[in-house]
Design a protein around this motif. Structure first.
Motif, PDB file in Angstrom:
ATOM      1  N   PHE A 239     -11.085  -3.231  -3.832  1.00  0.00           N
ATOM      2  CA  PHE A 239     -11.389  -2.306  -4.926  1.00  0.00           C
ATOM      3  C   PHE A 239     -10.821  -0.925  -4.611  1.00  0.00           C
ATOM      4  CE2 PHE A 239     -14.119   0.929  -6.868  1.00  0.00           C
ATOM      5  CZ  PHE A 239     -13.957   0.598  -8.211  1.00  0.00           C
ATOM      6  N   ALA A 240     -11.058  -0.446  -3.377  1.00  0.00           N
ATOM      7  CA  ALA A 240     -10.512   0.850  -2.960  1.00  0.00           C
ATOM      8  C   ALA A 240      -8.982   0.813  -2.962  1.00  0.00           C
ATOM      9  CB  ALA A 240     -11.030   1.211  -1.569  1.00  0.00           C
ATOM     10  N   PHE A 241      -8.421  -0.325  -2.544  1.00  0.00           N
ATOM     11  CA  PHE A 241      -6.963  -0.517  -2.538  1.00  0.00           C
ATOM     12  C   PHE A 241      -6.403  -0.350  -3.946  1.00  0.00           C
ATOM     13  CE2 PHE A 241      -3.415  -2.498  -0.109  1.00  0.00           C
ATOM     14  CZ  PHE A 241      -2.516  -2.673  -1.151  1.00  0.00           C
ATOM     15  N   ALA A 242      -7.038  -1.055  -4.915  1.00  0.00           N
ATOM     16  CA  ALA A 242      -6.569  -1.005  -6.304  1.00  0.00           C
ATOM     17  C   ALA A 242      -6.780   0.381  -6.911  1.00  0.00           C
ATOM     18  CB  ALA A 242      -7.294  -2.065  -7.136  1.00  0.00           C
ATOM     19  N   ALA A 243      -7.937   0.983  -6.624  1.00  0.00           N
ATOM     20  CA  ALA A 243      -8.247   2.300  -7.185  1.00  0.00           C
ATOM     21  C   ALA A 243      -7.297   3.368  -6.655  1.00  0.00           C
ATOM     22  CB  ALA A 243      -9.698   2.667  -6.871  1.00  0.00           C
ATOM     23  N   THR A 244      -7.063   3.346  -5.351  1.00  0.00           N
ATOM     24  CA  THR A 244      -6.153   4.322  -4.746  1.00  0.00           C
ATOM     25  C   THR A 244      -4.738   4.172  -5.311  1.00  0.00           C
ATOM     26  OG1 THR A 244      -7.428   4.199  -2.702  1.00  0.00           O
ATOM     27  CG2 THR A 244      -5.277   5.206  -2.548  1.00  0.00           C
ATOM     28  N   THR A 245      -4.290   2.929  -5.428  1.00  0.00           N
ATOM     29  CA  THR A 245      -2.958   2.667  -5.979  1.00  0.00           C
ATOM     30  C   THR A 245      -2.867   3.121  -7.426  1.00  0.00           C
ATOM     31  OG1 THR A 245      -2.714   0.754  -4.508  1.00  0.00           O
ATOM     32  CG2 THR A 245      -1.235   0.866  -6.408  1.00  0.00           C
ATOM     33  N   ALA A 246      -3.915   2.823  -8.216  1.00  0.00           N
ATOM     34  CA  ALA A 246      -3.915   3.192  -9.635  1.00  0.00           C
ATOM     35  C   ALA A 246      -3.870   4.708  -9.817  1.00  0.00           C
ATOM     36  CB  ALA A 246      -5.154   2.615 -10.318  1.00  0.00           C
ATOM     37  N   ILE A 247      -4.666   5.435  -9.022  1.00  0.00           N
ATOM     38  CA  ILE A 247      -4.687   6.905  -9.121  1.00  0.00           C
ATOM     39  C   ILE A 247      -3.335   7.478  -8.705  1.00  0.00           C
ATOM     40  CG2 ILE A 247      -5.709   9.006  -8.140  1.00  0.00           C
ATOM     41  CD1 ILE A 247      -8.369   7.431  -7.974  1.00  0.00           C
ATOM     42  N   THR A 248      -2.735   6.909  -7.657  1.00  0.00           N
ATOM     43  CA  THR A 248      -1.417   7.375  -7.201  1.00  0.00           C
ATOM     44  C   THR A 248      -0.362   7.140  -8.273  1.00  0.00           C
ATOM     45  OG1 THR A 248      -2.037   6.816  -4.922  1.00  0.00           O
ATOM     46  CG2 THR A 248       0.289   7.199  -5.346  1.00  0.00           C
ATOM     47  N   VAL A 249      -0.393   5.954  -8.889  1.00  0.00           N
ATOM     48  CA  VAL A 249       0.570   5.627  -9.954  1.00  0.00           C
ATOM     49  C   VAL A 249       0.371   6.551 -11.153  1.00  0.00           C
ATOM     50  CG1 VAL A 249       1.248   3.857 -11.629  1.00  0.00           C
ATOM     51  CG2 VAL A 249       0.883   3.234  -9.236  1.00  0.00           C
TER      52      VAL A 249
ATOM     53  N   LEU B  73       0.819  -1.213   0.000  1.00  0.00           N
ATOM     54  CA  LEU B  73       0.000   0.000   0.000  1.00  0.00           C
ATOM     55  C   LEU B  73       0.850   1.259   0.000  1.00  0.00           C
ATOM     56  CD1 LEU B  73      -2.909   1.251   0.356  1.00  0.00           C
ATOM     57  CD2 LEU B  73      -2.490   1.138   2.822  1.00  0.00           C
ATOM     58  N   LEU B  74       1.961   1.236   0.746  1.00  0.00           N
ATOM     59  CA  LEU B  74       2.738   2.457   0.982  1.00  0.00           C
ATOM     60  C   LEU B  74       3.877   2.701  -0.012  1.00  0.00           C
ATOM     61  CD1 LEU B  74       2.874   2.230   4.866  1.00  0.00           C
ATOM     62  CD2 LEU B  74       1.729   4.010   3.541  1.00  0.00           C
ATOM     63  N   ILE B  75       4.302   1.678  -0.727  1.00  0.00           N
ATOM     64  CA  ILE B  75       5.382   1.883  -1.711  1.00  0.00           C
ATOM     65  C   ILE B  75       4.993   2.924  -2.772  1.00  0.00           C
ATOM     66  CG2 ILE B  75       6.592   0.761  -3.633  1.00  0.00           C
ATOM     67  CD1 ILE B  75       7.014  -1.659  -1.795  1.00  0.00           C
ATOM     68  N   PRO B  76       3.774   2.878  -3.335  1.00  0.00           N
ATOM     69  CA  PRO B  76       3.407   3.948  -4.289  1.00  0.00           C
ATOM     70  C   PRO B  76       3.449   5.348  -3.670  1.00  0.00           C
ATOM     71  CG  PRO B  76       1.888   2.105  -4.480  1.00  0.00           C
ATOM     72  CD  PRO B  76       2.720   1.845  -3.269  1.00  0.00           C
ATOM     73  N   ILE B  77       3.085   5.456  -2.385  1.00  0.00           N
ATOM     74  CA  ILE B  77       3.126   6.754  -1.710  1.00  0.00           C
ATOM     75  C   ILE B  77       4.577   7.251  -1.601  1.00  0.00           C
ATOM     76  CG2 ILE B  77       2.979   7.732   0.632  1.00  0.00           C
ATOM     77  CD1 ILE B  77       0.471   8.159  -0.797  1.00  0.00           C
ATOM     78  N   CYS B  78       5.508   6.330  -1.368  1.00  0.00           N
ATOM     79  CA  CYS B  78       6.927   6.700  -1.312  1.00  0.00           C
ATOM     80  C   CYS B  78       7.395   7.280  -2.650  1.00  0.00           C
ATOM     81  CB  CYS B  78       7.777   5.492  -0.943  1.00  0.00           C
ATOM     82  SG  CYS B  78       7.493   4.867   0.724  1.00  0.00           S
TER      83      CYS B  78
END
Length: 391
Positions: A357-367, A280-285
């Protein structure tokens, strides 16, 4: 293709050598990862000691001879006279100065069934006095209630008439859900570490290299600006990822030194939880790294870059705190970077099922945001204004 990969690898090695050459600066960058678990152990143990273990409270009593039963009730709850305070704690309790004044007419008004004014004097704005004052107030209120019930019984009135409704509370929360304080502290700290750990490296890798004329020399080489940006972002984010991994590992170890059972809580970071949090946090990094590089390159000097990029630390702290005061959160917050990550971490720490779904969506938007910033920055690095810090 092989030549392109070799170019990127060479750039990446160069960035890592630059970033990791100063061991002291690296330790400072990683310091929060070591500091937060220790701080959490200290804070939670202090709260347990103050709110659960019922340590002794020392009070300046006036008029104890007028209300011996009340004094006995207070002593039974470890609320003692100031004369009994140990010598090593005397200065502390003198400074805190809690005073309980019982009037001379206590017995007379008690016999007459009239209200008795007892004065509790202290500095109620002093945060450290909040638990002791709550305990004193609770004991006096309970003692007062018992006297009231006895008066009704003497008059032949059933005290059950005062409680026509008995509310039976059944808490359906999991034991892990009760550890809200740890969850909030750790969740915000993880986001903060993602933004703070690579901060100095991001500034040095951008504004610092520009002032040392390294950036100009690098851009003169036959290598695309896209590769330069990707190499810098990867290097900066690696420090944040390392910090988060260290913090989660130390937190998992540190919780063994906290007796959460006293608070009716349980908190554990097992391998599965560790893996999900890292995912979850690697994309935020990476998001934090490219955001810092983007703003640092817009600055005209190294000092300006430090001031501008440091302001980004406000982002991971303000958003979670703001959401805490929202009664009803908009649905889109579940998918927004940082806000969505904060909500997902809250569910993970509570032991609730993960909304994938929220996990994937949040990650996708961050990426997607990371990709957009990488492309924009790589284009801007082709501009002489950015490279030369021209107005």
């Amino acid at each position: 293709m092989n030549a392109s990969i070799r170019q990127f690898n060479a750039l990446l090695i160069k960035e890592f050598k630059e970033a990791y050459r100063d061991k002291r600066a690296l330790m400072v960058a990683l310091s929060m990862a070591f500091f937060v678990p220790v701080l959490m152990v200290i804070v939670v143990n202090i709260l347990i000691a103050k709110n659960v273990d019922n340590p002794a409270i020392y009070v300046h009593f006036t008029g104890t001879e007028y209300a011996p039963k009340l004094i006995k009730s207070l002593q039974d709850k470890n609320i003692l006279a100031f004369a009994d305070v140990p010598n090593e704690d005397k200065r502390q309790w003198q400074q805190q100065s809690i005073e309980l004044i019982i009037p001379e007419h206590y017995s007379e008004r008690m016999a007459q069934g009239k209200v008795i004014d007892i004065i509790l004097r202290a500095d109620f704005t002093e945060q450290s006095l909040a638990p002791p004052l709550r305990r004193i107030d609770g004991v006096i209120q309970k003692h007062s209630l018992e006297i009231g019930y006895k008066r009704l019984l003497v008059r032949g009135i059933d005290t059950k008439l005062l409680q026509p409704i008995a509310l039976q509370i059944q808490d359906t929360a999991l034991p892990s859900s009760n550890a809200m304080m740890i969850s909030i502290m750790l969740g915000i700290s993880l986001l903060l570490v993602a933004f703070m750990s690579g901060l100095s490296i991001a500034i040095d890798s951008s504004a610092g290299e520009r002032e040392r004329n390294i950036l100009e020399m690098l851009l003169c080489q036959p290598v695309s600006t896209l590769k330069i940006v990707l190499a810098k972002m990867t290097c900066v984010s690696s420090v944040s990822v390392l910090s988060i991994a260290i913090m989660l590992s130390l937190t998992s170890f540190a919780t063994n030194f906290i007796d959460l059972s006293k608070l009716g809580m349980s908190f554990n970071i097992d391998l599965a939880t560790f893996s999900v949090l890292m995912l979850l946090l690697i994309p935020i990094c990476f998001f934090a790294a490219i955001l810092q590089l983007f703003f640092a390159f817009q600055a005209k000097s190294f000092k300006e870059a430090q001031a501008t990029v440091s302001m980004l630390i406000v982002v991971p702290t303000t958003i979670p705190y703001a959401m805490m005061f929202m009664d009803s959160k908009p649905a889109w917050l579940n998918y927004a970077p940082i806000a969505g990550h904060s909500l997902l971490m809250e569910d993970i720490f509570k032991g609730l099922p993960i909304d994938w779904f929220a996990f994937a969506a949040t990650t996708a938007i961050t990426v997607a945001l990371i990709a957009a910033l990488v492309v924009i920055l790589s284009v801007r690095l082709k501009s002489e204004k950015v490279v030369m810090a021209l107005s």
